[in-house]
Write a protein that holds these residues in place. Structure first.
Motif, PDB file in Angstrom:
ATOM      1  N   TYR A  94      37.105  40.857  29.279  1.00  0.00           N
ATOM      2  CA  TYR A  94      38.551  40.787  29.422  1.00  0.00           C
ATOM      3  C   TYR A  94      39.189  40.378  28.107  1.00  0.00           C
ATOM      4  N   THR A  98      37.307  34.417  29.838  1.00  0.00           N
ATOM      5  CA  THR A  98      37.294  33.886  31.197  1.00  0.00           C
ATOM      6  C   THR A  98      36.075  32.998  31.333  1.00  0.00           C
ATOM      7  N   GLU A 160      31.572  35.959  25.672  1.00  0.00           N
ATOM      8  CA  GLU A 160      31.986  37.031  26.584  1.00  0.00           C
ATOM      9  C   GLU A 160      31.187  38.305  26.330  1.00  0.00           C
TER      10      GLU A 160
ATOM     11  N   GLU B 222      37.370  26.740  36.538  1.00  0.00           N
ATOM     12  CA  GLU B 222      38.366  27.762  36.177  1.00  0.00           C
ATOM     13  C   GLU B 222      38.459  28.769  37.321  1.00  0.00           C
ATOM     14  N   ALA B 225      38.910  32.541  36.506  1.00  0.00           N
ATOM     15  CA  ALA B 225      37.717  33.153  35.929  1.00  0.00           C
ATOM     16  C   ALA B 225      36.638  33.336  36.984  1.00  0.00           C
ATOM     17  N   LEU B 228      37.350  36.464  38.761  1.00  0.00           N
ATOM     18  CA  LEU B 228      37.050  37.635  37.939  1.00  0.00           C
ATOM     19  C   LEU B 228      35.556  37.852  37.805  1.00  0.00           C
TER      20      LEU B 228
END
Ligand SMILES: Nc1ncnc2c1ncn2[C@@H]1O[C@H](COP(=O)(O)OP(=O)(O)OP(=O)(O)O)[C@@H](O)[C@H]1O
Ligand SMILES: [Mg+2]
Lengths: 507, 356
Positions: A94, A98, A160, B222, B225, B228
């Protein structure tokens, strides 16, 4: 229609057809078509707010599309959530990291997929080993056992990436993965992406840097205002052509700084040292001057900026503004002395996501806007309107929460916030990260104008063309030391990279 | 996929510390250890000081009382840890405990021959049912757990009062085999405390070593997150409330066995002690960190403070003040640790990537 041009063999791996998505009144995607082929890297380009990240989130199963079809291997694909996308072999990086700040880096990578030993227990030794192997493949050193909290933005991005490539993904989707990375790391990432392609995966790559797009990708799809514009083989396109399609007009991608009259020294930094981070850093910036701080990611540039501004402490040295000392570790005093810092990690350090665009834009300037301690809504709105217009922030309304803006537009709001404080000294960390071509030249014009008005600007940038185009002087850092100072005339790509990688210097 | 370059791992050792197993216990875990160690030290000091003033504090009987006293709080604190780690809180545990305790007594009253394991199962099931109510309301109403469980705190207690309608259940109404459970010892250790130990070990191990356990931390750390990355957030949070309800139910049964005399007010106000124990034990109230072991230590510490102040004949008023101070100290300590780690990590990350 060029979408399925001859030359690509067989059925596409993943197809989006007529995908539409609205957020309230904002139509983020309108009937977008996209076909990803196995073994191909496909670029998705468009201005800030064009709908790229929305498309990514649909592919990731995070947003359900309002209308449109998706097929994988010719079979209809319905994603009820991110878990479905994962199961279908779609791995996503993303735009905003995240990560789970409290968990270790290795757990962040393998959350939900940790290697197991007997009785379905997590095998943490294996997990850490696998994480280390991933990092090695990316050529970076991050301790997999450390918590994700406090990772630099580049390292977050790398985690990530490690997470995404740890899947045996058939489709790898990367939303501006390179925004925070420097050349070496980008090369490594591309090498990994290419090897995935060779093994038959499809890659979707989003970036505002065209050299990267043309370096990696076989095919380029352009979006404008949520609508599909074109899909063509990269070989048939030029940068200018892509930009024209994105923006709908010609944009000069050159942004030379206008010569400004150099005034007195406004910012002086003497022998600044912080043990283990940077050592003996001295430089000065005069009014009207733009000084660029170049170097590899992790060379300590952002750390110096943060120390100068007073958010971080330093062990030795001093900072002077117009000849007067500014105390260490007191950002309030730095602001009072006329300094502004546009931080690198804008999302975490620059914005209150739930507040509106106008609130955020005027957050740093509220005292000046208030009369008798009262904040007048009108003044706030007018000020916000001026700056958001100058920076072409694309938002549904000024009252919309910042969280609903596209990534690039959030960046612009942070810029607006600090520019609105009318500083004398502007320290700006990666001024155009994540910002599209059109606005990029606008930001550069703005910086040049501000310098013309007598501001002293210290700019940290990892983009060499930006450094070369904008800076009157280039300071190069390597491993926490200032190793080179180059006047504009002597600065070029080779000389900067030479110094930044520590060649010809005894570290 | 990590199999593909299996030939390479030796090289890692070259640029990283060489002993891989020492390294495994990385920063994230060491931090927890520091936190738990500080609790143990505080506990040790407290016991030491109290014993110096009054040597009967470490006598067999008094230790037994202490262990008996903390068992129920430990179980509740461990259950609460599950909830807090996901960035939620359950304020209804005191009421669940009261309701289940009374239900257990009533069960024996109406069916005197009931074997105690059956009562245990019924109690745990009733607690879990209360958890289902909590979890269900939170999932449906999309209102913070704080508000929902504040409501069910009163609701469950209301049911309890309505049912009891002023009655009291006495030890005489319960079978001796059940009551013995509340006082029996094995090698000098009360059974109740052993049960608590088993709960701590099980939950602690689960949170650390199972995927779904780690996902609870991810959710609290989180939430966006977590969603996701495909974690079934709603389902996990629901399960956590059910588990916590079941543990509160278990605590309720043990409460009945230990005290024998029950009315509708049993366990009133306990929820705050439970949350306090978890916070003192290093469970971050905003979720994402803390361990069951820490929470259990926090519960033991709070109970020990209570008895040591009693032994030292200090005004109960001071007990409240000391608990308050302890919570503040715990939060201060967490903050300090966080800052120090942040400072260290920042320096490290700048150096680490510079030679990448
Ligand atoms: N959750 C949301 N609520 C409301 N509007 C949204 C939301 N997410 C995105 N939008 C809007 O949808 C449009 C497309 O946004 P998107 O994030 O897809 O842009 P983008 O192409 O990724 O831009 P960038 O290059 O800046 O990252 C924008 O106008 C944005 O404001
Ligand atoms: Mg985006």
């Amino acid at each position: 229609m060029t979408a399925d041009a001859p030359g690509t063999d067989g059925v596409p791996l993943l197809v989006l057809d007529g995908v539409t998505k609205s957020f309230g009144a904002v139509a983020a995607l309108r009937g977008v078509h996209l076909a990803l082929h196995a073994g191909e890297a496909h670029a998705l380009v468009g201005e800030n707010g064009a709908g790229k990240s929305t498309l990514v989130k649909i592919l990731a199963g995070a947003h359900p599309p309002d209308a449109g079809e998706m097929t994988l291997d010719g079979q209809p694909l319905r994603l009820r959530g991110p878990a479905d996308a994962r199961a279908a072999g779609i791995a996503v990086i993303y735009q905003e990291p995240t990560l789970f700040p409290d968990l270790s880096v290795a757990e962040n990578i393998f959350m939900g997929r940790q290697p197991l030993r007997g009785l379905r227990r997590i095998d943490s030794a294996a997990m850490h080993r696998d994480a280390e192997r991933l990092f090695q493949r990316l050529g970076v050193r991050i301790d997999p056992t450390r918590p994700a909290r406090g990772l630099s933005i580049a390292d977050q991005q790398l985690v990530e990436i490690a997470k995404a490539i740890s899947f045996d993904a058939r489709v790898l989707v990367m939303d501006e993965p390179t925004a925070a990375l420097s050349g070496v790391e980008v090369e490594r990432l591309f090498a990994v992406a290419r090897s995935l392609c060779e093994r038959g995966a499809a890659v979707l790559f989003i970036s505002h840097r065209f050299d990267e797009v043309f370096d990696l990708c076989h095919r380029v799809t352009v979006l404008r205002d949520g609508a599909w514009v074109s899909s063509d083989p990269a070989a048939d396109l030029t940068v200018d052509e892509v930009v024209r399609r994105m923006v709908g007009r010609d944009v000069s991608s050159l942004y030379p700084k206008q010569a400004a009259e150099l005034r007195d020294t406004l910012l002086e930094v003497r022998r600044l040292t912080r043990a283990g981070v940077f050592t003996d850093v001295s430089f000065s910036v005069r009014g009207g001057e733009i000084v660029a701080l170049a170097g590899l990611v992790g060379a300590g540039r952002s750390e110096v900026a943060r120390a100068v501004f007073g958010v971080d402490r330093y062990d030795a040295g001093e900072v002077l503004v117009a000849g007067r000392g500014v105390p260490a570790g007191k950002p309030g005093r730095a602001i009072a002395a006329g300094m502004a810092l546009v931080p690198e990690d804008r999302r975490q350090q620059g914005l209150v996501m739930e507040l509106s665009v106008e609130r955020n834009a005027t957050l740093a300037r509220r005292r000046a806007l208030s009369r008798l301690g009262l904040l007048l809504g009108g003044a706030e709105r007018a000020e916000a309107r001026t700056w958001t217009r100058r920076l072409q922030v694309k938002a549904a309304r000024l009252g919309a929460p910042v969280a609903t803006l596209s990534g690039g537009n959030q960046q612009k709001v942070v810029l607006a916030k600090w520019l609105a404080t009318e500083p004398r000294i502007l320290i700006i960390d990666e001024p155009t990260r994540g910002i599209d071509v059109g606005t990029k030249s606008e930001v550069h014009r703005l910086l040049s104008e501000l310098a013309g008005e007598g501001l002293a600007i210290l700019m940290i940038s990892s983009e060499l063309p930006e450094v070369l185009g904008m800076a009157d002087r280039v300071l190069v850092m390597h491993e926490g030391r200032l190793v080179r100072e180059l006047p504009r005339a002597e600065a070029d790509e080779t000389s900067i990279m030479f110094a930044a990688t520590g060649q010809g210097v005894t570290a | 996929m990590s199999r593909t370059d299996a030939g390479a791992p030796e090289q890692i050792a070259g640029n990283a510390p060489t002993d891989p197993d020492r390294r495994r216990r990385g920063l994230t875990e060491r931090l927890l250890a520091v936190r738990e160690l500080s609790l143990l030290i505080a506990l040790g000091l407290l016991v030491l000081v109290t014993t110096l003033r009054n040597d009967r504090f470490l006598s067999g009987q008094s230790v037994k009382d202490l262990l008996l006293g903390c068992a129920i709080l430990v179980i509740l604190a461990v259950g609460q840890t599950l909830v807090i780690v996901t960035r939620n809180v359950d304020l209804s545990v005191g009421s669940i405990l009261g309701l289940v305790a009374f239900a257990t007594g009533s069960l024996f009253l109406s069916a005197p021959g009931t074997p105690w394991p059956v009562a245990l199962v019924v109690g745990v099931a009733l607690g879990a049912l209360c958890g289902v109510v909590n979890g269900g309301l939170i999932a449906v109403a999309r209102v913070p757990a704080l508000v929902i469980t504040l409501g069910t705190l009163y609701a469950f207690r209301g049911v309890d009062y309505y049912w009891a309608s002023g009655r009291q259940i006495n030890a005489a109404d319960m079978p001796p085999s059940f009551l013995r459970l509340g006082n029996q010892t094995v090698l000098g250790v009360p059974v109740l405390f052993l049960v608590a130990l088993v709960v701590v070990a099980a939950v602690g191990y689960y949170l650390r070593s199972y995927r779904s356990g780690r996902e609870l931390y991810a959710i609290g750390s989180e939430p966006a997150a977590a969603r996701l990355s495909g974690i079934p957030v709603g389902r996990r949070v629901f399960a956590v409330f059910v588990a916590n309800g079941a543990l509160a139910g278990l605590a309720g049964v043990l409460y009945a066995a230990r005290f024998g005399t029950l009315d509708a007010a049993a366990g009133s106000g306990l929820e705050l002690q439970v949350v306090a124990a978890a916070v003192v034990g290093g469970v971050a109230i905003f979720g994402g960190s803390g361990s069951a072991y820490g929470a259990a230590l926090g519960a033991v510490l709070l109970t020990t403070i209570g008895s040591s102040l009693a032994v030292l004949r200090i005004d109960p008023f001071w007990q409240q003040a000391v608990v308050g101070a302890l919570i503040l100290a715990a939060i201060g300590l967490d903050r300090l640790l966080a800052l120090r780690v942040a400072a260290r990590l920042r320096g490290r990350s700048a150096r680490d990537s510079s030679d990448a």
